[in-house]
Design a protein around this motif. Structure first.
Motif, PDB file in Angstrom:
ATOM      1  N   LEU A   1     -44.622 -11.478 -75.801  1.00 45.19           N
ATOM      2  CA  LEU A   1     -45.476 -10.764 -75.803  1.00 45.19           C
ATOM      3  C   LEU A   1     -45.954 -10.939 -77.105  1.00 45.19           C
ATOM      4  O   LEU A   1     -47.213 -10.862 -77.602  1.00 45.19           O
ATOM      5  N   ALA A   2     -44.268 -10.958 -78.173  1.00 48.25           N
ATOM      6  CA  ALA A   2     -45.067 -11.487 -79.740  1.00 48.25           C
ATOM      7  C   ALA A   2     -45.802 -12.629 -79.551  1.00 48.25           C
ATOM      8  O   ALA A   2     -46.627 -13.247 -80.289  1.00 48.25           O
ATOM      9  N   SER A   3     -46.117 -13.666 -78.782  1.00 46.07           N
ATOM     10  CA  SER A   3     -46.884 -14.387 -78.489  1.00 46.07           C
ATOM     11  C   SER A   3     -48.555 -14.444 -78.521  1.00 46.07           C
ATOM     12  O   SER A   3     -48.560 -13.888 -77.415  1.00 46.07           O
ATOM     13  N   PRO A   4     -49.211 -14.776 -79.648  1.00 50.07           N
ATOM     14  CA  PRO A   4     -50.790 -14.622 -79.470  1.00 50.07           C
ATOM     15  C   PRO A   4     -50.843 -15.414 -77.873  1.00 50.07           C
ATOM     16  O   PRO A   4     -51.820 -14.536 -77.253  1.00 50.07           O
ATOM     17  N   ALA A   5     -50.062 -16.352 -77.814  1.00 51.50           N
ATOM     18  CA  ALA A   5     -50.926 -17.084 -76.419  1.00 51.50           C
ATOM     19  C   ALA A   5     -50.737 -16.801 -75.100  1.00 51.50           C
ATOM     20  O   ALA A   5     -51.449 -16.558 -74.126  1.00 51.50           O
ATOM     21  N   VAL A   6     -48.931 -16.401 -75.436  1.00 52.78           N
ATOM     22  CA  VAL A   6     -48.882 -15.086 -73.807  1.00 52.78           C
ATOM     23  C   VAL A   6     -49.799 -14.036 -74.131  1.00 52.78           C
ATOM     24  O   VAL A   6     -49.828 -13.812 -72.060  1.00 52.78           O
ATOM     25  N   ALA A   7     -50.240 -13.598 -75.114  1.00 50.22           N
ATOM     26  CA  ALA A   7     -50.697 -12.060 -74.544  1.00 50.22           C
ATOM     27  C   ALA A   7     -51.807 -12.762 -74.484  1.00 50.22           C
ATOM     28  O   ALA A   7     -52.937 -11.296 -73.372  1.00 50.22           O
ATOM     29  N   ARG A   8     -52.833 -13.437 -74.903  1.00 49.70           N
ATOM     30  CA  ARG A   8     -54.451 -13.893 -74.222  1.00 49.70           C
ATOM     31  C   ARG A   8     -53.835 -14.556 -72.780  1.00 49.70           C
ATOM     32  O   ARG A   8     -55.595 -13.633 -71.959  1.00 49.70           O
ATOM     33  N   GLN A   9     -53.325 -14.639 -72.431  1.00 48.03           N
ATOM     34  CA  GLN A   9     -53.069 -15.293 -71.188  1.00 48.03           C
ATOM     35  C   GLN A   9     -53.064 -14.132 -70.318  1.00 48.03           C
ATOM     36  O   GLN A   9     -53.865 -14.127 -69.103  1.00 48.03           O
ATOM     37  N   LEU A  10     -52.023 -12.879 -70.369  1.00 51.03           N
ATOM     38  CA  LEU A  10     -52.251 -12.005 -69.968  1.00 51.03           C
ATOM     39  C   LEU A  10     -53.657 -11.247 -69.354  1.00 51.03           C
ATOM     40  O   LEU A  10     -53.622 -11.083 -68.830  1.00 51.03           O
ATOM     41  N   ARG A  11     -53.870 -11.183 -70.879  1.00 52.03           N
ATOM     42  CA  ARG A  11     -55.514 -10.034 -71.129  1.00 52.03           C
ATOM     43  C   ARG A  11     -56.379 -10.892 -70.369  1.00 52.03           C
ATOM     44  O   ARG A  11     -57.079 -10.182 -69.251  1.00 52.03           O
ATOM     45  N   ASP A  12     -56.536 -11.956 -70.341  1.00 51.28           N
ATOM     46  CA  ASP A  12     -57.065 -13.037 -68.660  1.00 51.28           C
ATOM     47  C   ASP A  12     -57.135 -12.831 -67.575  1.00 51.28           C
ATOM     48  O   ASP A  12     -57.754 -12.291 -66.770  1.00 51.28           O
ATOM     49  N   ALA A  13     -55.443 -12.543 -67.464  1.00 46.85           N
ATOM     50  CA  ALA A  13     -55.550 -12.001 -66.104  1.00 46.85           C
ATOM     51  C   ALA A  13     -55.513 -10.953 -65.633  1.00 46.85           C
ATOM     52  O   ALA A  13     -55.698 -10.776 -64.145  1.00 46.85           O
ATOM     53  N   LEU A  14     -55.525  -9.675 -66.460  1.00 45.62           N
ATOM     54  CA  LEU A  14     -56.285  -8.484 -66.336  1.00 45.62           C
ATOM     55  C   LEU A  14     -56.757  -7.837 -65.164  1.00 45.62           C
ATOM     56  O   LEU A  14     -56.931  -7.177 -64.102  1.00 45.62           O
ATOM     57  N   PRO A  15     -58.392  -8.602 -64.777  1.00 44.49           N
ATOM     58  CA  PRO A  15     -58.997  -8.252 -63.663  1.00 44.49           C
ATOM     59  C   PRO A  15     -58.696  -8.238 -62.745  1.00 44.49           C
ATOM     60  O   PRO A  15     -58.632  -7.899 -61.905  1.00 44.49           O
ATOM     61  N   ARG A  16     -57.799  -9.687 -62.159  1.00 42.90           N
ATOM     62  CA  ARG A  16     -57.722  -9.694 -61.259  1.00 42.90           C
ATOM     63  C   ARG A  16     -56.079  -9.089 -60.726  1.00 42.90           C
ATOM     64  O   ARG A  16     -56.295  -8.794 -60.130  1.00 42.90           O
ATOM     65  N   LEU A  17     -55.445  -8.821 -61.908  1.00 42.44           N
ATOM     66  CA  LEU A  17     -53.982  -7.972 -61.000  1.00 42.44           C
ATOM     67  C   LEU A  17     -55.030  -6.780 -60.789  1.00 42.44           C
ATOM     68  O   LEU A  17     -54.348  -6.356 -60.107  1.00 42.44           O
ATOM     69  N   ALA A  18     -55.394  -6.620 -61.865  1.00 49.88           N
ATOM     70  CA  ALA A  18     -56.323  -5.030 -61.279  1.00 49.88           C
ATOM     71  C   ALA A  18     -57.036  -4.551 -59.796  1.00 49.88           C
ATOM     72  O   ALA A  18     -57.049  -3.641 -58.960  1.00 49.88           O
ATOM     73  N   ALA A  19     -57.538  -5.823 -59.404  1.00 54.15           N
ATOM     74  CA  ALA A  19     -58.473  -6.098 -58.627  1.00 54.15           C
ATOM     75  C   ALA A  19     -57.958  -6.316 -56.655  1.00 54.15           C
ATOM     76  O   ALA A  19     -58.109  -6.286 -56.361  1.00 54.15           O
ATOM     77  N   GLU A  20     -56.664  -7.219 -57.278  1.00 50.56           N
ATOM     78  CA  GLU A  20     -56.070  -8.151 -56.054  1.00 50.56           C
ATOM     79  C   GLU A  20     -55.015  -6.777 -55.269  1.00 50.56           C
ATOM     80  O   GLU A  20     -54.027  -7.434 -54.762  1.00 50.56           O
ATOM     81  N   GLY A  21     -54.465  -5.972 -56.137  1.00 48.89           N
ATOM     82  CA  GLY A  21     -53.533  -5.045 -55.719  1.00 48.89           C
ATOM     83  C   GLY A  21     -52.086  -5.748 -56.681  1.00 48.89           C
ATOM     84  O   GLY A  21     -50.796  -5.204 -56.071  1.00 48.89           O
ATOM     85  N   ARG A  22     -52.131  -6.669 -57.770  1.00 49.68           N
ATOM     86  CA  ARG A  22     -50.313  -6.939 -57.798  1.00 49.68           C
ATOM     87  C   ARG A  22     -50.496  -6.712 -59.291  1.00 49.68           C
ATOM     88  O   ARG A  22     -51.412  -5.329 -60.646  1.00 49.68           O
TER      89      ARG A  22
END
Length: 499
Positions: A87-108
């Motif tokens: 998570l210290a990598s800006p690229a990984v943190a950005r990818q995770l932030r982009d995935a947050l809506p799907r994770l919350a909506a789909e039960g992951r």
């Protein structure tokens, strides 16, 4: 609420990221697996070495983990070990932030397991932090049975009497699961019946592990209140507060005492008073090495949290924090306002205010100019005492105590005259008068005499003569701010003498 229940509740509420702060990966993984089982959902564990096992073993890179998480059939829980480094990598943190809506909506859900909290900016509002507590007595009891069965295999282990089992669990409080397993194994191999030798082995292992990992030291304190010369007001206050540790006190509506802050002149018995206070309460002494815990360049906040958590797990206990002002140096705006030191002070102050267990904190301080004002607020400590140089009556008590401790009756020498001669001497300096006089008498080949004490007292230069202005300033600060630990009026008498 158990950790697995908390994970299940947050996951079912749509929390996309859970952050489990603990050095015990196995316990965290087990809790996540139990939460997934409650939903009849799949759970996989990721590490950079094993990938996402067993769903996508080839997904060893952080980006590949997040892709595999989004492809996995919901509901799905991915437990990521050491992912705080990624998570210290800006690229990984950005990818995770982009995935947050799907994770919350789909039960992951992504559960990060790490020994310290390190959330990047932008994830704090979407992640729920869970601090995994130390094992309670029920978990320690189950672990003890597992260790017993393993050592006795293939035979059935003999049942432990209830009182023996209880002593073993009390001795192991404050340890992690892995630490408790090692302590139980060592104890059972030494004494399968967990008699006094086995319990001592658990306690010795705990003492070693606490000192190494958490900056905590179990102090073998032989001091009793009667071993403390002077400080009559403090001892009377402790006698009163000790009654609040009785079971009847809580039923009567009294909360357990919270603690005391002792400020004053060096060498006047503050550390001895801390140990005597624990003895009066009938609880063990746990010394917190605050500079060591807070001196770590990384993970100081987590180190402090783990040390305080261990102290609560060991309750009832007296937590002794010596020279507390040195631990939080730099936290005040006048000291440069270091943000890290201010955060640590805030965390410690909040714990002082909100701790639940019977942890009696005894803090000492020498330099009030470096004492953060946050620590002086009511509610953090029950009382603030000022420990001054001993008055004549206290000096007689202290000299008599040190003479008896070394096998001499005070009546054989003129204690009163020596006490008058030792004006402005601290308790530590009075002890050196007795020790020096004994050396002199031994060198002369005879028993101790008043002349030996008088000669050493005249030769010794007390700290007061070197730091007279600082000690007077300390007395001035204490007036109206702190209770006098010695006789009532002793400080007034001293002011009249030095003005």
């Amino acid at each position: 609420m158990s950790v697995s229940s908390e994970i299940a509740e947050l996951w079912s509420a749509g929390t996309p990221v859970l952050y489990l702060v603990t050095p015990e990966e196995d316990r965290a993984v087990a809790a996540c697996q139990a939460a997934a089982a409650a939903f009849d959902a799949r759970c996989a564990v990721w590490s950079s070495h094993r990938g996402l096992d067993p769903v996508a073993p080839g997904a060893k890179e952080p980006a590949a983990l997040l892709d595999a998480l989004l492809r996995a059939p919901a509901p799905f829980l991915a437990v990521a070990l050491d992912f705080h480094h990624a998570l210290a990598s800006p690229a990984v943190a950005r990818q995770l932030r982009d995935a947050l809506p799907r994770l919350a909506a789909e039960g992951r859900c992504l559960a990060v397991v790490a020994p310290r909290l390190a959330l990047p900016d932008g994830l704090g509002t979407d992640a729920a932090v869970i601090r995994v507590p130390l094992p309670d007595d029920a978990e320690l009891g189950a672990l003890l049975e597992v260790v017993q069965a393993g050592l006795a295999h293939p035979a059935a282990p003999p049942p432990l009497p209830a009182d023996v089992r209880h002593r073993a669990l009390v001795a192991a409080r404050g340890l992690s699961e892995a630490q408790a397993r090692r302590a139980f194994t060592r104890a059972l191999r030494r004494d399968a019946a967990l008699g006094p030798e086995g319990i001592a082995a658990v306690a010795a292992e705990k003492k070693r592990l606490l000192a190494r990992d958490l900056g905590l030291e179990l102090v073998e304190a032989a001091e009793r209140p009667e071993d403390l010369g002077g400080l009559g007001a403090f001892k009377a206050w402790m006698d009163e507060r000790a009654l609040a540790f009785d079971p009847d006190a809580s039923r009567w509506g009294l909360p357990p005492p919270r603690g005391v802050l002792l400020v004053g002149v060096q060498g006047c018995g503050k550390s001895l008073a801390a140990k005597a206070a624990a003895a009066r309460l009938g609880v063990p002494v746990l010394r917190l090495d605050l500079p060591r815990v807070l001196g770590a360049q990384t993970g100081a906040e987590e180190g402090l949290a783990r040390a305080l958590e261990a102290a609560e797990a060991l309750a009832p206990v007296a937590l002794w924090v010596d020279e507390i002002e040195k631990g939080f140096a730099g936290s005040a705006p006048g000291d440069g306002g270091e943000p890290r030191a201010a955060r640590l002070l805030g965390a410690f102050s909040t714990w002082l205010q909100e701790r639940k267990g019977p942890v009696f904190v005894v803090a000492t301080a020498n330099d009030v100019s470096r004492l953060p004002p946050e620590l002086l607020r009511r509610g953090r400590f029950d009382e603030l005492f000022f420990v001054d140089l001993p008055d004549p009556e206290a000096r007689r008590e202290i000299l008599s105590l040190h003479l008896r401790r070394r096998g001499r009756e005070p009546g054989t020498v003129d204690v009163a005259a020596i006490a008058e001669l030792c004006a402005d001497y601290s308790g530590a300096e009075l002890e050196q008068v007795v020790i020096g006089a004994l050396h002199r008498a031994y060198a002369l080949g005879r028993e101790l005499e008043s002349a030996d004490l008088r000669r050493v007292a005249q030769d010794l230069v007390p700290l007061f003569r070197t730091y007279e202005e600082q000690i007077k300033a300390l007395r001035e600060w204490a007036r109206g701010r702190a209770r006098v630990a010695g006789r009532a009026g002793a400080v007034v008498d001293l002011f009249r003498r030095v003005q």
